[in-house]
Design a protein around this motif. Structure first.
Motif, PDB file in Angstrom:
ATOM      1  N   PRO A  89      29.484  19.013  86.220  1.00  0.00           N
ATOM      2  CA  PRO A  89      30.542  18.039  85.899  1.00  0.00           C
ATOM      3  C   PRO A  89      31.497  18.513  84.811  1.00  0.00           C
ATOM      4  O   PRO A  89      32.655  18.077  84.768  1.00  0.00           O
ATOM      5  CB  PRO A  89      29.749  16.811  85.449  1.00  0.00           C
ATOM      6  CG  PRO A  89      28.436  16.925  86.143  1.00  0.00           C
ATOM      7  CD  PRO A  89      28.139  18.408  86.165  1.00  0.00           C
ATOM      8  N   ASP A  91      32.931  21.213  84.654  1.00  0.00           N
ATOM      9  CA  ASP A  91      33.965  22.077  85.235  1.00  0.00           C
ATOM     10  C   ASP A  91      34.979  21.307  86.075  1.00  0.00           C
ATOM     11  O   ASP A  91      35.742  21.914  86.830  1.00  0.00           O
ATOM     12  CB  ASP A  91      33.309  23.160  86.103  1.00  0.00           C
ATOM     13  CG  ASP A  91      32.541  24.173  85.273  1.00  0.00           C
ATOM     14  OD1 ASP A  91      32.901  24.362  84.092  1.00  0.00           O
ATOM     15  OD2 ASP A  91      31.575  24.762  85.798  1.00  0.00           O
ATOM     16  N   GLU A  92      34.986  19.985  85.953  1.00  0.00           N
ATOM     17  CA  GLU A  92      35.881  19.170  86.794  1.00  0.00           C
ATOM     18  C   GLU A  92      37.334  19.606  86.677  1.00  0.00           C
ATOM     19  O   GLU A  92      38.021  19.829  87.688  1.00  0.00           O
ATOM     20  CB  GLU A  92      35.760  17.688  86.423  1.00  0.00           C
ATOM     21  CG  GLU A  92      36.726  16.796  87.199  1.00  0.00           C
ATOM     22  CD  GLU A  92      36.687  15.354  86.739  1.00  0.00           C
ATOM     23  OE1 GLU A  92      37.456  14.541  87.303  1.00  0.00           O
ATOM     24  OE2 GLU A  92      35.917  15.032  85.811  1.00  0.00           O
ATOM     25  N   ASN A  93      37.839  19.727  85.463  1.00  0.00           N
ATOM     26  CA  ASN A  93      39.252  20.084  85.277  1.00  0.00           C
ATOM     27  C   ASN A  93      39.552  21.484  85.793  1.00  0.00           C
ATOM     28  O   ASN A  93      40.604  21.720  86.406  1.00  0.00           O
ATOM     29  CB  ASN A  93      39.633  19.972  83.797  1.00  0.00           C
ATOM     30  CG  ASN A  93      39.637  18.533  83.302  1.00  0.00           C
ATOM     31  OD1 ASN A  93      39.841  17.608  84.086  1.00  0.00           O
ATOM     32  ND2 ASN A  93      39.421  18.345  82.012  1.00  0.00           N
ATOM     33  N   ARG A  96      39.714  21.437  89.667  1.00  0.00           N
ATOM     34  CA  ARG A  96      40.952  20.842  90.179  1.00  0.00           C
ATOM     35  C   ARG A  96      42.144  21.760  89.946  1.00  0.00           C
ATOM     36  O   ARG A  96      43.011  21.894  90.812  1.00  0.00           O
ATOM     37  CB  ARG A  96      41.190  19.475  89.530  1.00  0.00           C
ATOM     38  CG  ARG A  96      40.177  18.422  89.974  1.00  0.00           C
ATOM     39  CD  ARG A  96      40.343  17.108  89.208  1.00  0.00           C
ATOM     40  NE  ARG A  96      39.329  16.148  89.604  1.00  0.00           N
ATOM     41  CZ  ARG A  96      39.544  15.088  90.376  1.00  0.00           C
ATOM     42  NH1 ARG A  96      40.755  14.860  90.854  1.00  0.00           N
ATOM     43  NH2 ARG A  96      38.572  14.245  90.674  1.00  0.00           N
ATOM     44  N   ASN A 150      31.219  14.951  95.062  1.00  0.00           N
ATOM     45  CA  ASN A 150      31.174  15.726  93.831  1.00  0.00           C
ATOM     46  C   ASN A 150      32.535  16.373  93.556  1.00  0.00           C
ATOM     47  O   ASN A 150      33.401  16.441  94.429  1.00  0.00           O
ATOM     48  CB  ASN A 150      30.065  16.793  93.896  1.00  0.00           C
ATOM     49  CG  ASN A 150      30.295  17.815  94.991  1.00  0.00           C
ATOM     50  OD1 ASN A 150      31.137  18.703  94.864  1.00  0.00           O
ATOM     51  ND2 ASN A 150      29.555  17.694  96.085  1.00  0.00           N
ATOM     52  N   ASP A 151      32.708  16.865  92.342  1.00  0.00           N
ATOM     53  CA  ASP A 151      34.001  17.404  91.917  1.00  0.00           C
ATOM     54  C   ASP A 151      34.428  18.604  92.744  1.00  0.00           C
ATOM     55  O   ASP A 151      35.620  18.785  93.021  1.00  0.00           O
ATOM     56  CB  ASP A 151      33.954  17.787  90.432  1.00  0.00           C
ATOM     57  CG  ASP A 151      33.760  16.584  89.526  1.00  0.00           C
ATOM     58  OD1 ASP A 151      34.322  15.522  89.853  1.00  0.00           O
ATOM     59  OD2 ASP A 151      33.044  16.703  88.514  1.00  0.00           O
ATOM     60  N   TYR A 152      33.454  19.423  93.149  1.00  0.00           N
ATOM     61  CA  TYR A 152      33.794  20.588  93.979  1.00  0.00           C
ATOM     62  C   TYR A 152      34.369  20.139  95.311  1.00  0.00           C
ATOM     63  O   TYR A 152      35.408  20.651  95.748  1.00  0.00           O
ATOM     64  CB  TYR A 152      32.554  21.449  94.206  1.00  0.00           C
ATOM     65  CG  TYR A 152      32.763  22.551  95.216  1.00  0.00           C
ATOM     66  CD1 TYR A 152      33.590  23.639  94.928  1.00  0.00           C
ATOM     67  CD2 TYR A 152      32.150  22.506  96.468  1.00  0.00           C
ATOM     68  CE1 TYR A 152      33.794  24.648  95.856  1.00  0.00           C
ATOM     69  CE2 TYR A 152      32.354  23.513  97.405  1.00  0.00           C
ATOM     70  CZ  TYR A 152      33.175  24.575  97.090  1.00  0.00           C
ATOM     71  OH  TYR A 152      33.385  25.561  98.025  1.00  0.00           O
ATOM     72  N   SER A 155      37.861  18.811  94.912  1.00  0.00           N
ATOM     73  CA  SER A 155      38.858  19.855  94.652  1.00  0.00           C
ATOM     74  C   SER A 155      39.195  20.622  95.931  1.00  0.00           C
ATOM     75  O   SER A 155      40.357  20.975  96.166  1.00  0.00           O
ATOM     76  CB  SER A 155      38.355  20.817  93.574  1.00  0.00           C
ATOM     77  OG  SER A 155      37.298  21.643  94.047  1.00  0.00           O
TER      78      SER A 155
END
Length: 332
Positions: A89, A91-93, A96, A150-152, A155
Motif C-alpha cells: 500500500p 507504493d500507491e502513488n 499510479r 488493490n492499488d496495482y 493502476s
C-alpha cells in the motif's frame, strides 16, 4: 524500427530476444545501466550474444518527456512493457504515477509520432469481476468500481484506459493481459521470485488458484498480434490454472527441494499480514504480505484463454513444460 519499453524486465527482455531473432531493428530504453546486465544475461543463456549487440539502448524514462522525444525518433511500432509491480500500500502513488502517467506519455507520443501500432502489457488483474452468471473471468468481464481492487490492479486498469483513449484518437492498439508469468533468469523479483524462495525451502502452502503462463508465450503472442490486422482488442494470456500448493510442489520436485508440509489456513494468513503490517510501521520493513495478498492466496480464480486461441490459432506451452525449460536453461 521497433521501440520496447521495459526491456530490462522479464517480458521485455524475452520480447527483445524474439524480435531480434525475427530480424527486427530494435531500440530499447533503460533507466539504470546496471539493469541492462539482466537482459544481457538472458541472451547469454541462449548463446545469443551477437543479437544482444544489435539492440540500440537509449537512456530514457517513461515519465521524462524530453527523453521520450529522442526515443521515438524513427519509430514505427511500440511495445510498452515498462511498469511497476507492487502490492505494498505504501507504493500507491508510485504505481499510479508510473503505470498510469507513464502509459499516458507513451500513448501521447504514439499519437503525435503517428506510430503504426502499440502493444501494451497489462495484467489479468484488470479483467474485471465475476457476474452472478459467470464462472470464468474473460476480456468481457466488467470492472466493478464498487468492489475492492488493490492499488496495482487500479493502476493497470487506469493505464488501459489511457491506451483506449489512444485508440479512440486513431491509434492502432492491442493489449495483452497475462497471468502469473514464469520465465528464466530474473528470479529475484516479481513472479520469478517463487523459484528462489522454493530453492531456499518453503514450509507453508495455500490452496488458492490462479492462472499461469510462460514468458515466451506472452512474447510470441504480442509479436503475432502486432503483425496482424487486429486492433482495439485485449487478450487474456493464461496457459492453465494451478493451485499455489501444486505450483510449489511441481517446482520443488523438479529442483529436488523439500516439499512444503504445512497448510497455511486463512486464519493463519490473517495473523501473518497483521504482523507484517506491524513490522512495516514500527521497523520500516518492506511489506511481504499485504492484506490483499493474504486473501488472494486462498481465492480460486479462473480465466478464459479462448479469445487469443481463436484469434491466432494459438497453442500455449503447458506449465509443466515451462518449469522444466526454465530449470534446464538455468542449469546449463
Amino acid at each position: 524500427m521497433v521501440l520496447v519499453t521495459g526491456g530490462t524486465g522479464l517480458v521485455g527482455a524475452h520480447l527483445l530476444l524474439h524480435l531480434l531473432e525475427n530480424g527486427e531493428t530494435v531500440r530499447a530504453i533503460y533507466r539504470n545501466s546496471n539493469a541492462i546486465e539482466k537482459t544481457k544475461s538472458l541472451f547469454e543463456l541462449f548463446q545469443k550474444e551477437g543479437l544482444f549487440q544489435k539492440i540500440e539502448w537509449l537512456e530514457a524514462d517513461i515519465l521524462d518527456v524530453p527523453s521520450l522525444e529522442i526515443a521515438f525518433k524513427n519509430i514505427q511500432y511500440v511495445y510498452h512493457c515498462a511498469g511497476i509491480i507492487s502490492f505494498d500500500p505504501k507504493d500507491e502513488n508510485l504505481l499510479r504515477k508510473v503505470n498510469i502517467e507513464g502509459t499516458a506519455n507513451i500513448v501521447n507520443f504514439c499519437i503525435h509520432n503517428k506510430i503504426k501500432k502499440l502493444c501494451y502489457v497489462s495484467s489479468i488483474a484488470t479483467l474485471g469481476d465475476l457476474a452472478q452468471n459467470e464462472s470464468q473471468l474473460s476480456e468481457t468481464s466488467e470492472w466493478n468500481p464498487e468492489i475492492y481492487h488493490n492499488d496495482y490492479a487500479i493502476s493497470k486498469y487506469g493505464a488501459e484506459l489511457e491506451v483506449w483513449r489512444g485508440f479512440q484518437e486513431g491509434l492502432s492498439v492491442v493489449i495483452v493481459n497475462p497471468g502469473v508469468i514464469l520465465g528464466p533468469t530474473i528470479w529475484t523479483a516479481g513472479s520469478g521470485a517463487i523459484f528462489s524462495e522454493i530453492k531456499k525451502g518453503l514450509t507453508f502452502y495455500t490452496k488458492g488458484q490462479t492462472g499461469y503462463v510462460g514468458v515466451n508465450d506472452v512474447a510470441k503472442a504480442m509479436i503475432q498480434l502486432m503483425q496482424s490486422e487486429i486492433s482495439g482488442e485485449r487478450y487474456c494470456m493464461v496457459s492453465e490454472h494451478v493451485t499455489y500448493e501444486e505450483i510449489i510442489k511441481r517446482i520443488a520436485s523438479k529442483t529436488k527441494k523439500s516439499l512444503p508440509k504445512f497448510y497455511a489456513k486463512p486464519w493463519l494468513t490473517e495473523i501473518m499480514w497483521r504482523i507484517d503490517w506491524f513490522c512495516s510501521i514500527f521497523f520500516g520493513t518492506k511489506r511481504k504480505m499485504p492484506k490483499y495478498a493474504a486473501t488472494t492466496i486462498h481465492s480460486i480464480d479462473n480465466y478464459s484463454n479462448a479469445k487469443i486461441k481463436n484469434a491466432l490459432n494459438f497453442e500455449f506451452v503447458s506449465i509443466d513444460e515451462v518449469i522444466s525449460n526454465i530449470l534446464l536453461v538455468e542449469k546449463n
